[in-house]
Structure formats: C-alpha cells, structure tokens
Design a protein around this motif. Sequence first.
Motif, PDB file in Angstrom:
ATOM      1  N   LEU A   1       0.858  -1.199   0.000  1.00 23.30           N
ATOM      2  CA  LEU A   1       0.000   0.000   0.000  1.00 23.30           C
ATOM      3  C   LEU A   1       0.885   1.238   0.000  1.00 23.30           C
ATOM      4  O   LEU A   1       1.878   1.311   0.734  1.00 23.30           O
ATOM      5  CB  LEU A   1      -0.934  -0.038   1.208  1.00 23.30           C
ATOM      6  CG  LEU A   1      -2.006  -1.140   1.071  1.00 23.30           C
ATOM      7  CD1 LEU A   1      -2.546  -1.566   2.420  1.00 23.30           C
ATOM      8  CD2 LEU A   1      -3.127  -0.657   0.150  1.00 23.30           C
ATOM      9  N   ASN A   2       0.492   2.206  -0.818  1.00 19.73           N
ATOM     10  CA  ASN A   2       1.354   3.391  -0.940  1.00 19.73           C
ATOM     11  C   ASN A   2       0.585   4.694  -1.109  1.00 19.73           C
ATOM     12  O   ASN A   2       1.183   5.714  -1.471  1.00 19.73           O
ATOM     13  CB  ASN A   2       2.379   3.206  -2.073  1.00 19.73           C
ATOM     14  CG  ASN A   2       1.723   2.803  -3.381  1.00 19.73           C
ATOM     15  OD1 ASN A   2       0.502   2.851  -3.488  1.00 19.73           O
ATOM     16  ND2 ASN A   2       2.521   2.405  -4.355  1.00 19.73           N
TER      17      ASN A   2
ATOM     18  N   ASP B   1      -6.802   3.235   3.383  1.00 15.36           N
ATOM     19  CA  ASP B   1      -8.102   3.371   4.056  1.00 15.36           C
ATOM     20  C   ASP B   1      -9.094   2.323   3.543  1.00 15.36           C
ATOM     21  O   ASP B   1      -9.893   1.783   4.316  1.00 15.36           O
ATOM     22  CB  ASP B   1      -8.670   4.778   3.841  1.00 15.36           C
ATOM     23  CG  ASP B   1      -7.856   5.845   4.583  1.00 15.36           C
ATOM     24  OD1 ASP B   1      -6.969   5.475   5.380  1.00 15.36           O
ATOM     25  OD2 ASP B   1      -8.109   7.046   4.345  1.00 15.36           O
ATOM     26  N   ALA B   2      -9.042   2.032   2.244  1.00 16.17           N
ATOM     27  CA  ALA B   2      -9.955   1.021   1.675  1.00 16.17           C
ATOM     28  C   ALA B   2      -9.656  -0.357   2.264  1.00 16.17           C
ATOM     29  O   ALA B   2     -10.573  -1.134   2.552  1.00 16.17           O
ATOM     30  CB  ALA B   2      -9.829   0.983   0.158  1.00 16.17           C
ATOM     31  N   ALA B   3      -8.376  -0.651   2.449  1.00 13.19           N
ATOM     32  CA  ALA B   3      -8.004  -1.949   3.035  1.00 13.19           C
ATOM     33  C   ALA B   3      -8.514  -2.039   4.479  1.00 13.19           C
ATOM     34  O   ALA B   3      -9.057  -3.075   4.896  1.00 13.19           O
ATOM     35  CB  ALA B   3      -6.488  -2.126   2.994  1.00 13.19           C
TER      36      ALA B   3
ATOM     37  N   GLY C   1     -11.766  -4.474   6.045  1.00 15.12           N
ATOM     38  CA  GLY C   1     -11.568  -5.505   7.065  1.00 15.12           C
ATOM     39  C   GLY C   1     -10.248  -6.240   6.999  1.00 15.12           C
ATOM     40  O   GLY C   1     -10.106  -7.327   7.590  1.00 15.12           O
ATOM     41  N   ALA C   2      -9.245  -5.681   6.312  1.00 15.04           N
ATOM     42  CA  ALA C   2      -7.930  -6.342   6.283  1.00 15.04           C
ATOM     43  C   ALA C   2      -7.406  -6.509   7.714  1.00 15.04           C
ATOM     44  O   ALA C   2      -7.549  -5.608   8.538  1.00 15.04           O
ATOM     45  CB  ALA C   2      -6.943  -5.513   5.466  1.00 15.04           C
ATOM     46  N   SER C   3      -6.786  -7.662   7.964  1.00 19.77           N
ATOM     47  CA  SER C   3      -6.170  -7.878   9.289  1.00 19.77           C
ATOM     48  C   SER C   3      -4.768  -7.274   9.328  1.00 19.77           C
ATOM     49  O   SER C   3      -4.261  -6.945  10.402  1.00 19.77           O
ATOM     50  CB  SER C   3      -6.079  -9.370   9.611  1.00 19.77           C
ATOM     51  OG  SER C   3      -5.325 -10.054   8.620  1.00 19.77           O
TER      52      SER C   3
ATOM     53  N   LEU D   1       1.580   7.123   6.771  1.00 20.22           N
ATOM     54  CA  LEU D   1       0.552   6.105   6.475  1.00 20.22           C
ATOM     55  C   LEU D   1       0.261   5.274   7.722  1.00 20.22           C
ATOM     56  O   LEU D   1      -0.898   4.991   8.040  1.00 20.22           O
ATOM     57  CB  LEU D   1       1.007   5.190   5.342  1.00 20.22           C
ATOM     58  CG  LEU D   1       1.073   5.774   3.929  1.00 20.22           C
ATOM     59  CD1 LEU D   1       1.527   4.697   2.942  1.00 20.22           C
ATOM     60  CD2 LEU D   1      -0.286   6.337   3.488  1.00 20.22           C
ATOM     61  N   ALA D   2       1.320   4.904   8.430  1.00 14.91           N
ATOM     62  CA  ALA D   2       1.160   4.039   9.609  1.00 14.91           C
ATOM     63  C   ALA D   2       0.249   4.689  10.654  1.00 14.91           C
ATOM     64  O   ALA D   2      -0.492   4.000  11.361  1.00 14.91           O
ATOM     65  CB  ALA D   2       2.519   3.723  10.216  1.00 14.91           C
ATOM     66  N   GLY D   3       0.292   6.008  10.721  1.00 14.59           N
ATOM     67  CA  GLY D   3      -0.530   6.737  11.687  1.00 14.59           C
ATOM     68  C   GLY D   3      -2.027   6.613  11.403  1.00 14.59           C
ATOM     69  O   GLY D   3      -2.847   6.900  12.264  1.00 14.59           O
ATOM     70  N   ARG D   4      -2.408   6.188  10.209  1.00 17.91           N
ATOM     71  CA  ARG D   4      -3.824   6.051   9.857  1.00 17.91           C
ATOM     72  C   ARG D   4      -4.378   4.674  10.235  1.00 17.91           C
ATOM     73  O   ARG D   4      -5.563   4.410  10.088  1.00 17.91           O
ATOM     74  CB  ARG D   4      -4.012   6.208   8.336  1.00 17.91           C
ATOM     75  CG  ARG D   4      -3.450   7.464   7.757  1.00 17.91           C
ATOM     76  CD  ARG D   4      -3.633   7.491   6.252  1.00 17.91           C
ATOM     77  NE  ARG D   4      -4.996   7.764   5.854  1.00 17.91           N
ATOM     78  CZ  ARG D   4      -5.509   8.969   5.705  1.00 17.91           C
ATOM     79  NH1 ARG D   4      -4.763  10.033   5.925  1.00 17.91           N
ATOM     80  NH2 ARG D   4      -6.765   9.136   5.341  1.00 17.91           N
TER      81      ARG D   4
END
Length: 208
Positions: free
Chosen positions: A10-11, A17-19, A23-25, A47-50
Amino acid sequence: MPVTAKICGLNTANTLDAAIAGGASHVGFVFFPPSPRHLEFEFAQALAGRVPGRVGRVGVFVDPDDATIEAALTAIDIVQLHKTAPERVAAIRARARREVWAAVPVKRREDLAAAARLRGAADRILYDAKTPEGAALPGGMGLRFDWDLLNGFAHPLPWALSGGLDPANVREAISATGALLVDVSSGVETAPGVKDMDKITAFLKAIG
Ligand SMILES: O=C(O)c1ccccc1NCC(=O)[C@H](O)[C@H](O)COP(=O)(O)O
C-alpha cells in the motif's frame, strides 16, 4: 475460523483506508527501492498513523541491514523478510523485538524444505511464488504456485498463502490449501504499484 488478509504494497492514503475499511487484518509497506511499491520511511510513518491498532502493520524487506529495519520500526508492528537466511531472520527477530514473518518461495515440492529451517527463527511463514532467476523482485509479481504442493504438508509454523491471488481466485485458493491468512499485492492493482480501491474491497469481500 475466519480467514483474514494482508493487503501488501500500500502506498496511498486512499487505498490504505480502503483496506482498513474492508476488514484487512494486516497492511503491508514495502521497503525495497527497486520495487514500484517502495516507501520512504517518513511517508510510511504518515501512512502508519492512519492504521488502527487492530490492524497489523507489516514492513516488507529483502535481506535488510540493521539500519534499514531500525529506520522503519516506528511505522511497523511486524517484519516480513524475503531472501534472508534463517540465522539472519533469527538475529533480526532478536534485535527488532517484533513478530517476524519469513517468505518461503515455492515452485516445486522440495522448496518447502526451507520452511522447517525457519522453526525457532520466524513466527510465521509466508508461502509465496518463486520469482524467476534474475527477476527484479522476489515478490509482488502476481505469480502463483501450485497450491496442491501444500496438500498434506506438515507446516512447522503458522503460515500465510501468497502469490498471484486476486478477487476471482482467492476463494478457490483458500479451499485448496486451508489457508487462514492470505496475502495479495498485484491482484488488487491496475498496474505495478498502483493499488485499486474497488479491487481491494472485492478481494476482502471474497474471503469473508
Ligand atoms: O511487492 C513488492 O514489491 C515486493 C518487493 C520486494 C519483496 C517483496 C515484495 N512483496 C511481498 C509480498 O508480500 C507480496 O504481497 C507477495 O509477494 C504477493 O504478491 P502478488 O503475487 O503480487 O500478489
């Protein structure tokens, strides 16, 4: 047992956000400059902060040195290693104090022997399709291996299935292998490194 999924490479904030919404684990951030999905550490941190606490943030590395892992640690919960010798996997695990996943590239049944060597070194095996000799990337190429090779295999560790999965074939892959965790990158993209929100959503729906 419910099947869970890691969306790798993811980039962008939208696709991340979609992942998460789907429901991505786990979500995967690639730290490997030759990859079209490579992230700079600062952006990875943003990104990690989201990512909410219930979703594991997986950093993907190719035989990394200690400094590379160190720089990424604030953005990740789990270290995923490709092309890394078992002794080095164990050393990284001890030093980083993170859960560690190690990729086992598979083309033939004998490739599975590498899994046993990871016992005591890694926490999870990621069975992934072996990419061709000389390929730029050891993963993320949309290649799949013969899932039947896993039939009757005594897995030495918890494991995940990867390689060439997509919204159309993931259900069959789960039935064929009994995987409880699946991993996808190219199968939810429109071009290498370009994730697609609809495909991410479709993939996560397909496993549910
Ligand atoms: O995805 C990459 O660019 C990558 C680069 C270097 C090492 C590993 C990489 N990906 C690892 C993954 O976990 C992928 O999700 C996995 O190989 C499956 O990829 P795909 O077959 O494209 O779904």
